[in-house]
Design a protein around this motif. Structure first.
Motif, short mmCIF file in Angstrom:
data_model
loop_
_atom_site.label_atom_id
_atom_site.label_comp_id
_atom_site.label_asym_id
_atom_site.label_seq_id
_atom_site.Cartn_x
_atom_site.Cartn_y
_atom_site.Cartn_z
N UNK A 143 0.79 -1.23 0.00
CA UNK A 143 0.00 0.00 0.00
C UNK A 143 0.82 1.28 0.00
N UNK A 144 2.14 1.18 0.02
CA UNK A 144 2.98 2.38 0.03
C UNK A 144 4.26 2.08 -0.74
N UNK A 145 4.57 2.89 -1.72
CA UNK A 145 5.72 2.63 -2.60
C UNK A 145 7.05 2.70 -1.85
N UNK A 146 7.13 3.55 -0.80
CA UNK A 146 8.38 3.62 -0.03
C UNK A 146 8.70 2.25 0.56
N UNK A 147 7.71 1.60 1.17
CA UNK A 147 7.95 0.33 1.82
C UNK A 147 8.18 -0.78 0.80
N UNK A 148 7.51 -0.73 -0.35
CA UNK A 148 7.77 -1.74 -1.38
C UNK A 148 9.21 -1.62 -1.88
N UNK A 149 9.66 -0.40 -2.13
CA UNK A 149 11.03 -0.21 -2.59
C UNK A 149 12.04 -0.64 -1.53
N UNK A 150 11.71 -0.41 -0.25
CA UNK A 150 12.63 -0.83 0.81
C UNK A 150 12.67 -2.35 0.90
N UNK A 151 11.55 -3.00 0.64
CA UNK A 151 11.52 -4.47 0.69
C UNK A 151 12.41 -5.08 -0.39
N UNK A 152 12.76 -4.30 -1.41
CA UNK A 152 13.65 -4.76 -2.47
C UNK A 152 15.11 -4.42 -2.18
N UNK A 153 15.39 -3.85 -1.01
CA UNK A 153 16.75 -3.45 -0.66
C UNK A 153 17.72 -4.61 -0.84
N UNK A 154 18.78 -4.37 -1.58
CA UNK A 154 19.70 -5.45 -1.92
C UNK A 154 20.45 -6.02 -0.72
N UNK A 155 20.55 -5.26 0.34
CA UNK A 155 21.20 -5.80 1.55
C UNK A 155 20.38 -6.96 2.12
N UNK A 156 19.06 -6.87 1.98
CA UNK A 156 18.19 -7.98 2.39
C UNK A 156 18.19 -9.08 1.33
N UNK A 173 1.24 -11.35 -6.36
CA UNK A 173 2.52 -11.28 -5.66
C UNK A 173 3.57 -10.65 -6.57
N UNK A 174 4.32 -9.71 -6.01
CA UNK A 174 5.29 -8.95 -6.80
C UNK A 174 6.65 -9.66 -6.85
N UNK A 175 7.20 -9.69 -8.07
CA UNK A 175 8.53 -10.27 -8.26
C UNK A 175 9.58 -9.33 -7.69
N UNK A 176 10.48 -9.89 -6.89
CA UNK A 176 11.54 -9.12 -6.24
C UNK A 176 12.89 -9.38 -6.89
N UNK A 177 13.12 -10.62 -7.30
CA UNK A 177 14.41 -11.00 -7.87
C UNK A 177 14.20 -12.19 -8.82
N UNK A 178 14.98 -12.24 -9.89
CA UNK A 178 14.92 -13.39 -10.80
C UNK A 178 13.71 -13.34 -11.70
#
Length: 247
Positions: free
Chosen positions: A68-81, A235-240
Motif C-alpha cells: 500500500x505504500x511505494x516507499x515500503x515496497x522499494x525498501x523491501x527490495x533493498x539489496x542488503x536484504x 505477488x510482486x517479483x523481487x528477484x529473478x
C-alpha cells in the motif's frame, strides 16, 4: 556484522541474525513514515491497521505496508536484504507480504505459533526478515524462538487465544517436543531472519517505549498457492523470474 556461515545456520537452526544491517538514517526514514501513518497524516487502508485491545488509542499492528505504500515496497527490495535471502531460498523471489509490529507500552504478548500455517503457500519454505526499528530487549517483548523447530513440520494451532475480542489460535505447549527457547535481542538497525516453520512467540512490552519491528516475508517464485485461485494476490517479483503455474 553477520553470523558466520549464516546459510548453514539457517538450514540447521532455522534462523540467523545480522547486526547493523541498516544505519540510523535508514531506520529514521522508516520510522518517520510510520509516525505519519499513526498520526493519520498519510492515507492508509483502515482495515490494514489493528489497535491494541487494551489501549485502543495506540496501534498494535499494520499489515501490508509494501502493498500500500511505494516507499515500503522499494525498501523491501533493498539489496542488503535480498542478497541474504537469495542465498537461503534461491535467486527467484517474490514478496509474500509484510507486517509492522508496533507493540506499544503495555502491548500484549504474541503466543507460540508458526508463520506457514497462516500462509497458503507450498512448499512451506518462506523466509522472514525482521528489522528492529529500535532496540529489542527481553523487557520490551523480544521474539523468542525454538532453534531447529522448522524440522518439526506444520504443527496444529489448536489452542484458543484471544486478541481483545478477536479469536486467534496458537500452539499448545503439550504439542511440542522438549525444547529450549532462544531470545532474539537486537539493536536498532539489526535484523533477524527466520524460516516460516520456526516456532516462535514474543512477550508483553513492560517498558514505557514502543517496541517496533517490521517483518517482511519472502518466498520462492516457484512456490504454489494452495487456496482458491480467485483469492490469490498479485505477488510482486523481487528477484529473478516468474514461473508458469506458480505464485
Amino acid at each position: 556484522m553477520m553470523t558466520e556461515n549464516f546459510v548453514e545456520q539457517f538450514k540447521e537452526k532455522g534462523y540467523f541474525t545480522y547486526l547493523d544491517l541498516f544505519n540510523d538514517s535508514e531506520i529514521k526514514s522508516i520510522c518517520s513514515i510510520i509516525d505519519r501513518i499513526e498520526a493519520g497524516e498519510i492515507d492508509f487502508p483502515p482495515h490494514k491497521i489493528e489497535h491494541d485491545p487494551h489501549n485502543p488509542s495506540r496501534l498494535r499492528k499494520i499489515n501490508d505496508l509494501a502493498e500500500n505504500d511505494s516507499f515500503f515496497f522499494n525498501f523491501a527490495k533493498n539489496q542488503k536484504i535480498i542478497e541474504l535471502v537469495k542465498k537461503c531460498i534461491g535467486e527467484d523471489i517474490k514478496l509474500f507480504g509484510d507486517q509492522l509490529f508496533m507493540k506499544p507500552p503495555g502491548g500484549i504478548e504474541k503466543t507460540r505459533h508458526q508463520d506457514s500455517p497462516y500462509f497458503p503457500i507450498e512448499p512451506m519454505e518462506l523466509i522472514s526478515c525482521w528489522i528492529a526499528l529500535g532496540n529489542v530487549t527481553e523487557q520490551n517483548g523480544c521474539m523468542r524462538l525454538i532453534p531447529g523447530s522448522h524440522f518439526w513440520g506444520a504443527i496444529e494451532h489448536s489452542e484458543k487465544w484471544m486478541v481483545g475480542t478477536r479469536e486467534d489460535m496458537c500452539i499448545p505447549e503439550r504439542s511440542l517436543p522438549d525444547f529450549k527457547e532462544k531470545p532474539i535481542l537486537l539493536k536498532s538497525g539489526s535484523a533477524s531472519f527466520h524460516h516460516s516453520l520456526i516456532v516462535h512467540r514474543s512477550g508483553a512490552n513492560k517498558t514505557k517505549q514502543s517496541r517496533r519491528g517490521w517483518a517482511i516475508h519472502y518466498m520462492s517464485s516457484k512456490s504454489r498457492w494452495t487456496e482458491d485461485v480467485d483469492r490469490k494476490p498479485d505477488f510482486k517479483l523481487i528477484s529473478g523470474r516468474s514461473f508458469p503455474g506458480c505464485v
